[in-house]
Every structure is written in structure tokens, then in C-alpha cells.
Motif scaffolding. Structure first.
Motif, PDB file in Angstrom:
ATOM      1  N   LYS A   8       0.845  -1.177   0.000  1.00 29.28           N
ATOM      2  CA  LYS A   8       0.000   0.000   0.000  1.00 29.28           C
ATOM      3  C   LYS A   8       0.892   1.244   0.000  1.00 29.28           C
ATOM      4  N   LEU A   9       0.535   2.224  -0.828  1.00 25.49           N
ATOM      5  CA  LEU A   9       1.319   3.448  -0.902  1.00 25.49           C
ATOM      6  C   LEU A   9       1.127   4.292   0.346  1.00 25.49           C
ATOM      7  N   ALA A  10       2.145   5.013   0.686  1.00 20.03           N
ATOM      8  CA  ALA A  10       2.051   5.963   1.792  1.00 20.03           C
ATOM      9  C   ALA A  10       1.168   7.128   1.354  1.00 20.03           C
ATOM     10  N   PRO A  11       0.519   7.791   2.287  1.00 17.82           N
ATOM     11  CA  PRO A  11      -0.300   8.945   1.915  1.00 17.82           C
ATOM     12  C   PRO A  11       0.582  10.144   1.566  1.00 17.82           C
ATOM     13  N   PRO A  12       0.032  11.138   0.873  1.00 21.21           N
ATOM     14  CA  PRO A  12       0.797  12.361   0.600  1.00 21.21           C
ATOM     15  C   PRO A  12       1.244  13.012   1.915  1.00 21.21           C
ATOM     16  N   TYR A  13       2.356  13.716   1.867  1.00 24.67           N
ATOM     17  CA  TYR A  13       2.872  14.344   3.086  1.00 24.67           C
ATOM     18  C   TYR A  13       3.557  15.660   2.753  1.00 24.67           C
ATOM     19  N   ALA A  14       3.700  16.490   3.767  1.00 23.70           N
ATOM     20  CA  ALA A  14       4.382  17.773   3.621  1.00 23.70           C
ATOM     21  C   ALA A  14       5.771  17.652   4.236  1.00 23.70           C
ATOM     22  N   ALA A  15       6.741  18.300   3.595  1.00 23.32           N
ATOM     23  CA  ALA A  15       8.122  18.273   4.084  1.00 23.32           C
ATOM     24  C   ALA A  15       8.806  19.586   3.738  1.00 23.32           C
ATOM     25  N   GLU A  16       9.888  19.869   4.450  1.00 17.80           N
ATOM     26  CA  GLU A  16      10.653  21.080   4.161  1.00 17.80           C
ATOM     27  C   GLU A  16      11.307  20.949   2.785  1.00 17.80           C
ATOM     28  N   THR A  17      11.303  22.019   2.043  1.00 16.94           N
ATOM     29  CA  THR A  17      11.887  22.032   0.707  1.00 16.94           C
ATOM     30  C   THR A  17      13.392  21.824   0.803  1.00 16.94           C
ATOM     31  N   LYS A  18      13.920  20.943  -0.041  1.00 17.00           N
ATOM     32  CA  LYS A  18      15.354  20.671  -0.020  1.00 17.00           C
ATOM     33  C   LYS A  18      16.133  21.623  -0.915  1.00 17.00           C
ATOM     34  N   ASP A  19      15.447  22.356  -1.785  1.00 21.24           N
ATOM     35  CA  ASP A  19      16.086  23.300  -2.686  1.00 21.24           C
ATOM     36  C   ASP A  19      16.571  24.508  -1.889  1.00 21.24           C
ATOM     37  N   VAL A  28       4.535  19.760  -0.806  1.00 20.11           N
ATOM     38  CA  VAL A  28       3.745  18.545  -0.641  1.00 20.11           C
ATOM     39  C   VAL A  28       4.287  17.507  -1.612  1.00 20.11           C
ATOM     40  N   LEU A  29       4.517  16.295  -1.112  1.00 17.30           N
ATOM     41  CA  LEU A  29       5.046  15.196  -1.907  1.00 17.30           C
ATOM     42  C   LEU A  29       4.007  14.078  -1.957  1.00 17.30           C
ATOM     43  N   VAL A  30       3.797  13.534  -3.162  1.00 21.95           N
ATOM     44  CA  VAL A  30       2.787  12.494  -3.373  1.00 21.95           C
ATOM     45  C   VAL A  30       3.481  11.221  -3.844  1.00 21.95           C
ATOM     46  N   PRO A  31       3.479  10.147  -3.032  1.00 24.39           N
ATOM     47  CA  PRO A  31       4.037   8.874  -3.488  1.00 24.39           C
ATOM     48  C   PRO A  31       3.205   8.342  -4.667  1.00 24.39           C
ATOM     49  N   LEU A  48       4.659  24.508   7.600  1.00 23.49           N
ATOM     50  CA  LEU A  48       4.219  23.117   7.535  1.00 23.49           C
ATOM     51  C   LEU A  48       2.707  23.031   7.676  1.00 23.49           C
ATOM     52  N   SER A  49       2.143  23.826   8.570  1.00 21.31           N
ATOM     53  CA  SER A  49       0.689  23.778   8.766  1.00 21.31           C
ATOM     54  C   SER A  49      -0.060  24.273   7.530  1.00 21.31           C
ATOM     55  N   ALA A  50       0.503  25.236   6.808  1.00 17.68           N
ATOM     56  CA  ALA A  50      -0.126  25.709   5.575  1.00 17.68           C
ATOM     57  C   ALA A  50      -0.122  24.608   4.515  1.00 17.68           C
ATOM     58  N   ALA A  51       0.973  23.887   4.407  1.00 15.63           N
ATOM     59  CA  ALA A  51       1.068  22.789   3.439  1.00 15.63           C
ATOM     60  C   ALA A  51       0.095  21.674   3.791  1.00 15.63           C
ATOM     61  N   GLU A  52       0.024  21.320   5.072  1.00 16.87           N
ATOM     62  CA  GLU A  52      -0.899  20.267   5.496  1.00 16.87           C
ATOM     63  C   GLU A  52      -2.347  20.710   5.322  1.00 16.87           C
ATOM     64  N   GLY A  53      -2.624  21.969   5.583  1.00 15.36           N
ATOM     65  CA  GLY A  53      -3.971  22.491   5.388  1.00 15.36           C
ATOM     66  C   GLY A  53      -4.376  22.439   3.925  1.00 15.36           C
ATOM     67  N   TRP A  54      -3.442  22.758   3.027  1.00 17.49           N
ATOM     68  CA  TRP A  54      -3.726  22.708   1.599  1.00 17.49           C
ATOM     69  C   TRP A  54      -4.026  21.276   1.159  1.00 17.49           C
ATOM     70  N   MET A  55      -3.291  20.297   1.709  1.00 17.30           N
ATOM     71  CA  MET A  55      -3.514  18.898   1.335  1.00 17.30           C
ATOM     72  C   MET A  55      -4.942  18.460   1.636  1.00 17.30           C
ATOM     73  N   GLU A  59      -9.110  21.938  -3.132  1.00 17.21           N
ATOM     74  CA  GLU A  59      -8.136  22.138  -4.207  1.00 17.21           C
ATOM     75  C   GLU A  59      -6.987  21.134  -4.096  1.00 17.21           C
ATOM     76  N   GLY A  60      -6.497  20.932  -2.883  1.00 19.17           N
ATOM     77  CA  GLY A  60      -5.398  20.000  -2.664  1.00 19.17           C
ATOM     78  C   GLY A  60      -5.785  18.577  -2.993  1.00 19.17           C
ATOM     79  N   LYS A  61      -6.951  18.149  -2.548  1.00 15.70           N
ATOM     80  CA  LYS A  61      -7.414  16.792  -2.838  1.00 15.70           C
ATOM     81  C   LYS A  61      -7.573  16.577  -4.333  1.00 15.70           C
ATOM     82  N   ASP A  62      -8.099  17.591  -5.040  1.00 26.11           N
ATOM     83  CA  ASP A  62      -8.262  17.479  -6.490  1.00 26.11           C
ATOM     84  C   ASP A  62      -6.916  17.343  -7.192  1.00 26.11           C
TER      85      ASP A  62
END
Length: 73
Positions: A8-19, A28-31, A48-55, A59-62
Motif C-alpha cells: 500500500k502506498l504511503a499517503p501524501p505528506y508535507a516536508a521542508e523544501t530541499k532546494d 507537498v510530496l505524493v508517493p 508546515l501547517s499551511a502545506a498540510e492544510g492545503w492537502m 483544491e489540494g485533494k483534487d
């Protein structure tokens, strides 16, 4: 009794940008099946909370659904 062998794939998650150019932002990263690395959503978030809120927003779900549907093709 057989166990389901498909992983089973992991759910989408938010992480700090590596760039380095975008230091201090989050993304937001989507497996995606068949890829070694998760696919990035082309948006940057100030926290992080803004990214998780968007997910969890409509709009994020779409957009996450569009990424997964495109990967199945």
C-alpha cells in the motif's frame, strides 16, 4: 487465509523544501506507484501547517487525485 501481497502506498505528506533557493518553505510530496521518489506538487508553502492544510482542502485533494490518475496512465 491469504495476505494481500500488494504494498500500500504511503499517503501524501508535507516536508521542508530541499532546494536551497527556496529555503524555509515547505512542499507537498505524493508517493506514486512505479516511481522511486514521490512526485512534488508545484507549490511552495510558508509553513508546515499551511502545506498540510492545503492537502486537506478541496483544491489540494483534487490536485493530488490528478497526479495519481496521471501516473496510472
Amino acid at each position: 487465509m491469504k495476505k494481500n501481497k500488494t504494498p500500500k502506498l504511503a499517503p501524501p505528506y508535507a516536508a521542508e523544501t530541499k532546494d536551497v533557493r527556496l529555503a524555509g518553505t515547505f512542499e507537498v510530496l505524493v508517493p506514486v506507484p512505479g516511481r522511486n521518489k514521490p512526485q512534488r506538487v508545484p507549490l511552495q508553502f510558508p509553513s508546515l501547517s499551511a502545506a498540510e492544510g492545503w492537502m486537506h482542502s478541496a483544491e489540494g485533494k483534487d490536485q493530488i487525485t490528478e497526479i495519481l490518475d496521471a501516473a496510472e496512465e
